[in-house]
Scaffold this active site. Structure first.
Site, mmCIF file in Angstrom:
data_model
loop_
_atom_site.group_PDB
_atom_site.id
_atom_site.type_symbol
_atom_site.label_atom_id
_atom_site.label_comp_id
_atom_site.label_asym_id
_atom_site.label_seq_id
_atom_site.Cartn_x
_atom_site.Cartn_y
_atom_site.Cartn_z
ATOM 1 N N GLU A 49 -20.434 7.588 -17.635
ATOM 2 C CA GLU A 49 -21.207 7.670 -15.933
ATOM 3 C C GLU A 49 -20.645 7.204 -15.212
ATOM 4 O OE1 GLU A 49 -22.132 6.517 -19.106
ATOM 5 O OE2 GLU A 49 -24.086 7.940 -20.329
ATOM 6 N N PHE A 111 -33.380 -1.431 -29.632
ATOM 7 C CA PHE A 111 -32.353 -0.596 -29.774
ATOM 8 C C PHE A 111 -31.549 -0.284 -28.257
ATOM 9 C CE2 PHE A 111 -29.335 2.805 -30.026
ATOM 10 C CZ PHE A 111 -27.816 1.955 -30.375
ATOM 11 N N GLN A 112 -31.300 -0.824 -28.154
ATOM 12 C CA GLN A 112 -30.382 -0.532 -26.515
ATOM 13 C C GLN A 112 -31.102 -1.222 -25.376
ATOM 14 O OE1 GLN A 112 -29.236 3.466 -26.799
ATOM 15 N NE2 GLN A 112 -27.505 3.399 -26.785
ATOM 16 N N VAL A 381 -8.756 2.493 -4.098
ATOM 17 C CA VAL A 381 -9.031 0.766 -3.479
ATOM 18 C C VAL A 381 -7.633 0.297 -3.459
ATOM 19 C CG1 VAL A 381 -9.953 -1.443 -2.778
ATOM 20 C CG2 VAL A 381 -11.077 0.975 -3.016
ATOM 21 N N PHE A 466 -1.994 -3.936 -4.017
ATOM 22 C CA PHE A 466 -2.493 -4.751 -3.151
ATOM 23 C C PHE A 466 -3.231 -6.172 -3.668
ATOM 24 C CE2 PHE A 466 -5.729 -5.829 0.441
ATOM 25 C CZ PHE A 466 -4.982 -5.482 1.213
#
Length: 577
Positions: A49, A111-112, A381, A466
């Site tokens: 996601e 739950f969750q 990045v 970096f």
């Protein structure tokens, strides 16, 4: 009877939304089924996601229009948060639909269970939960309009059962889209700005992403003031091209000419930039700041005059008030310094007598030369951003996007997914770090599954490069930054992507040409120099002492061979060139 989910699909479709990025889940079933039945807003499946949020952010950045992602309850939508932070800080309009556990169970440690409306508040300009069907479509429309007008993320939290409820019914609103407007300061404020600029002897302009759509006005005011133009990183794609007043970038990733042009001026005109690094602002100049968001004025450095307005509208109103300047000494001096700085950088972007490992500057230069004239570049990045900022050539058609404000690893590949999905015929090039690619490497499968011809060039230096530079500058012995990498080309091949590994400079151009010409996704794994240094334009005494301390500690820890490699990569090559 249409459901609430059907209404959501209708409203986002009317607003021009063509797709939703995400991963299905049971609490999202009502929404994804509504998309399936409607058939005109596609579901773009990703493997994480976080990638969905990054993809939506990239689409919004390139189109300027609302993009949408979705996550199921609990961990599903929680995974969106890093990408949403990035979108919000990049000021692009994204709607996130966050499914929630059954409404009757909220507060019971079900739950969750999480509380997304609270969790996402810092990553958004609007975050609200829908507790009953009657709140939609009103809440959705408020969220979308807030995202569009404030250019940020809006989160709508919806318990799974509400998606399936009958729509309450409400008179249809006009499609939600950005409403153009003219925004400029008052005449009195413009007169005050003109007085400062006309009275100054050496004016420098610092332009940022707010200069988008105002390139002509920027050139006109620079010409009137004989002012060198320095750009911040996010302004590169809008400022640098076809600009006879350009003197490069400043900041941690910039180079000396941009820093010098700002430090030597007696008036600095900031146009659409929220450049964050205070140490790079001039120490004695008067400062005028123009920004469409009044809350940004004076946020980074004290200003003598703050003007609220768009760059385009403000400059157009300001130009007739300015005295055409004839003295170009400051501009000529800044341009001369820029020519020298540019040559020094270009001299490093070479094959270097076919020595290995390959210098990353050379990789970035070839990417720029071989990419299409309307390519979209997306650097990870870290060190890829440095080389992109210094070596990618902008031309007004190319785009450069990334995680430039939030600064998160692993942005390049998932943002490339959104860019390529929105523009299937356009070349999209991800300049991936080895650490960044590994972090969300599952999205290589998304390229194959969704048939996205993204081109990935991996800067493979077997390190968090970096971070190592930052450690050295602070006087620390590098630690915990080494990476045991696979052959990324073989990984790509294993999932159905064209892959090629390059270890010798004389093989690089051919590999890139082949990858860029390939009609599907392609990856080039380039073994680059780990010890390459990216030095900021102004070296402080603290940084000098930091490198000295790093050298002493490295020798004392029995790792003196690293210093030899560091000198060979950065010093000896300059002596022999």
């Amino acid at each position: 009877m249409p459901t609430v989910a059907d209404t959501i699909v209708e409203i986002i479709r009317d607003a021009g939304v063509k797709r939703v990025y995400g991963i299905p889940g049971d609490s999202l079933n009502g929404f994804t089924d509504a998309l399936r039945r409607a058939g005109d807003v596609t579901w773009e499946h990703v493997r994480h996601e976080e990638a969905a949020a990054f993809a939506a952010a990239a689409e919004a950045a390139l189109t300027g229009e609302l993009a949408v992602c979705a996550g199921s309850c609990g961990p599903g939508n929680l995974h969106l948060i890093n990408g949403l932070f990035d979108a919000n800080r990049s000021r692009v309009p994204v709607l996130a639909i966050a499914a929630q556990i059954p409404g009757a169970e909220i507060g019971s440690t079900y739950f969750q269970e999480t509380h997304p409306q609270d969790l996402f508040r810092e990553a958004s300009v609007y975050s609200e939960i829908v507790s009953m069907p009657e709140q939609l479509p009103r809440i959705l429309e408020i969220a979308m309009r807030t995202a569009v007008e404030r250019r940020g993320v809006a989160v709508v939290v919806i318990p799974g059962e509400i998606f399936l409820a009958d729509a309450a019914g409400r008179r249809k609103s006009a499609p939600i889209a950005y409403a153009p407007r003219v925004t400029r300061p008052s005449d009195a404020e413009l007169d005050a700005a003109a007085q400062i600029l006309n009275g100054a002897k050496k004016v420098t302009i610092l332009a940022g992403a707010g200069a988008e759509g105002a390139h002509g006005q920027l050139i006109d005011i620079a010409g009137a003031l004989k002012a060198p133009v320095v750009h911040a990183l996010r302004g590169k794609e809008f400022v640098e091209y076809d600009n006879p007043y350009d003197v490069g970038m400043t900041g941690l990733l910039g180079f000396s000419s941009g820093y010098r042009a700002m430090e030597s001026c007696d008036a600095l005109l900031m146009l659409g930039t929220d450049f964050p690094y205070q140490q790079f602002y001039p120490s004695k100049a008067k400062i005028i700041q123009v920004d469409i968001r009044g809350e940004n004025l004076g946020r980074r450095t004290p200003v003598d005059l703050g003007l609220v307005g768009s760059v385009k509208d403000t400059v157009e109103a300001l130009l007739p008030r300015l005295t055409q300047r004839s003295d170009s000494k400051h501009l000529d001096s800044s341009r001369s310094h820029y020519a020298k700085a540019r040559k020094s950088l270009d001299d490093l972007a070479v094959n270097d007598r076919n020595r290995t490992p390959i210098h990353p500057q050379y990789v970035a230069r070839l990417i720029s030369e071989l990419s299409s004239e309307d390519a979209v570049f997306i650097p990870d990045v870290g060190s890829p951003v440095v080389w992109a900022a210094r070596y990618l050539r902008m031309n007004g058609s190319r785009r450069l996007i990334g995680s430039f404000n939030h600064g998160t690893m692993a942005n390049a590949l998932p943002q490339a997914i959104g860019a390529q999905t929105a523009f299937p015929q356009r070349q999209v090039v991800a300049l991936a770090g080895d650490g960044g690619l590994a972090m969300l490497m599952g999205e290589l499968l998304t390229l194959v599954q969704n048939k996205l011809p993204v081109k990935i060039v991996v800067f493979n230096n077997s390190s968090l490069n970096f971070v190592e530079v930052e450690m050295k500058a602070a006087g620390f012995v590098t630690y915990g930054t080494g990476l045991e990498n696979p052959d990324f080309a073989r990984v790509a091949q294993a999932v159905g992507i064209h892959g090629q590994r390059v270890e010798k400079p004389d093989e690089l151009e051919s590999a890139l040409r082949t990858a860029f010409a390939h009609d599907g996704p392609a990856l080039v794994d380039v073994v680059t120099a780990r010890q390459e240094l990216s030095i900021p334009p102004a070296i402080t005494a603290k940084q000098v002492s930091g490198f000295t301390l790093y050298a002493l500690r490295t020798i004392m820890s029995g790792r003196g061979d690293e210093l030899i490699d560091l000198a060979d990569t950065n010093v000896f090559r300059r002596l022999f060139d």
